[in-house]
Write a protein that holds these residues in place. Structure first.
Motif, PDB file in Angstrom:
ATOM      1  N   ASP A 149      -7.369   4.068   7.295  1.00 24.10           N
ATOM      2  CA  ASP A 149      -7.397   2.682   6.838  1.00 24.10           C
ATOM      3  C   ASP A 149      -8.601   1.904   7.355  1.00 24.10           C
ATOM      4  O   ASP A 149      -9.136   1.064   6.660  1.00 24.10           O
ATOM      5  CB  ASP A 149      -6.107   1.971   7.242  1.00 24.10           C
TER       6      ASP A 149
ATOM      7  N   ASP B 249      -3.106   7.914   5.284  1.00 23.35           N
ATOM      8  CA  ASP B 249      -3.598   6.638   4.768  1.00 23.35           C
ATOM      9  C   ASP B 249      -3.777   5.633   5.908  1.00 23.35           C
ATOM     10  O   ASP B 249      -4.789   4.938   5.969  1.00 23.35           O
ATOM     11  CB  ASP B 249      -2.630   6.096   3.711  1.00 23.35           C
TER      12      ASP B 249
ATOM     13  N   LYS C  36       0.839  -1.202   0.000  1.00 26.67           N
ATOM     14  CA  LYS C  36       0.000   0.000   0.000  1.00 26.67           C
ATOM     15  C   LYS C  36       0.872   1.249   0.000  1.00 26.67           C
ATOM     16  O   LYS C  36       0.603   2.204  -0.717  1.00 26.67           O
ATOM     17  CB  LYS C  36      -0.920  -0.001   1.232  1.00 26.67           C
TER      18      LYS C  36
ATOM     19  N   ALA D 294     -14.766   2.438   6.173  1.00 29.72           N
ATOM     20  CA  ALA D 294     -15.394   1.822   4.999  1.00 29.72           C
ATOM     21  C   ALA D 294     -15.076   2.696   3.783  1.00 29.72           C
ATOM     22  O   ALA D 294     -14.925   3.920   3.918  1.00 29.72           O
ATOM     23  CB  ALA D 294     -16.901   1.730   5.213  1.00 29.72           C
ATOM     24  N   PRO D 295     -14.976   2.106   2.598  1.00 28.74           N
ATOM     25  CA  PRO D 295     -14.597   2.873   1.402  1.00 28.74           C
ATOM     26  C   PRO D 295     -15.472   4.114   1.136  1.00 28.74           C
ATOM     27  O   PRO D 295     -14.950   5.171   0.813  1.00 28.74           O
ATOM     28  CB  PRO D 295     -14.725   1.852   0.262  1.00 28.74           C
ATOM     29  N   GLN D 296     -16.784   3.987   1.302  1.00 25.62           N
ATOM     30  CA  GLN D 296     -17.676   5.123   1.056  1.00 25.62           C
ATOM     31  C   GLN D 296     -17.424   6.243   2.069  1.00 25.62           C
ATOM     32  O   GLN D 296     -17.414   7.418   1.716  1.00 25.62           O
ATOM     33  CB  GLN D 296     -19.152   4.697   1.141  1.00 25.62           C
TER      34      GLN D 296
ATOM     35  N   ARG E 248     -14.653   6.794   3.713  1.00 33.80           N
ATOM     36  CA  ARG E 248     -13.329   7.336   3.399  1.00 33.80           C
ATOM     37  C   ARG E 248     -13.403   8.323   2.232  1.00 33.80           C
ATOM     38  O   ARG E 248     -12.843   9.416   2.299  1.00 33.80           O
ATOM     39  CB  ARG E 248     -12.385   6.181   3.068  1.00 33.80           C
ATOM     40  N   ARG E 249     -14.093   7.928   1.159  1.00 36.91           N
ATOM     41  CA  ARG E 249     -14.240   8.820   0.006  1.00 36.91           C
ATOM     42  C   ARG E 249     -14.926  10.123   0.394  1.00 36.91           C
ATOM     43  O   ARG E 249     -14.491  11.207   0.012  1.00 36.91           O
ATOM     44  CB  ARG E 249     -15.040   8.133  -1.102  1.00 36.91           C
TER      45      ARG E 249
END
Length: 169
Positions: A119, A115, A78, A122-124, A126-127
């Motif tokens: 980490d 980052d 990563k 959840a992806p949503q 985080r975005r």
């Protein structure tokens, strides 16, 4: 020095002596070079050293070392991916705007810390957080991009802020 500390040091020494070369070989096969493998192997044993209670209860040392090593390997990839994306972004900057090597290093360290901090999200979530913080988007714009309601974006932002605050503790 207490008896428990001496026993812990002896256990760690034995663990290192018996399994370091095996772990390093395993990492080298995945990384393709021995220097990074040696670094990650050392990092693995530093993690073990940081949690002495694990040494007392360790029944399957190779399985445990492999788990820690895999996590460090994921983090390594990563970090490498993040570095590559950063270098590509720098390559697209006009030379006059390019940061100095010292600034590059500081920026990369900051990106890696950010980052790691985000980490666990959840992806949503985080975005949504990154769009709000880095691009200055409002909740309505984020909701549109994510195709969710503004209320959901508010919930995402609350989760992200809570995550960041708890990480500070």
């Amino acid at each position: 020095m207490s008896e428990a500390v001496i026993l812990s040091e002896q256990t760690l020494h034995g663990l290192y002596r018996d399994h370091r070369s095996w772990l390093e070989s395993w990492l080298q096969r995945r990384l393709g070079n021995r220097w990074d493998a040696a670094d990650l192997s050392q990092d693995t044993f530093l993690r073990v050293l940081a949690s002495p209670q694990v040494l007392e209860e360790l029944r399957e040392p190779r399985a445990y070392l492999l788990t820690v090593g895999k996590r460090l390997l994921v983090n390594f990839y990563k970090r490498r991916s993040l570095e590559q994306a950063y270098l590509e972004a720098l390559a697209n900057l006009p030379e006059a705007l390019a940061p100095s090597p010292e600034q590059r290093w500081l920026l990369l360290e900051t990106l890696q810390a950010l980052d790691e901090l985000l980490d666990g999200l959840a992806p949503q979530v985080r975005r949504a957080f990154l769009w709000a913080q880095l691009e200055g988007l409002g909740y309505a714009q984020i909701a549109e991009r994510l195709q969710v309601s503004e209320r959901t974006v508010k919930r995402y932002m609350a989760q992200a802020y809570e995550h960041c605050l708890l990480a500070e503790l």
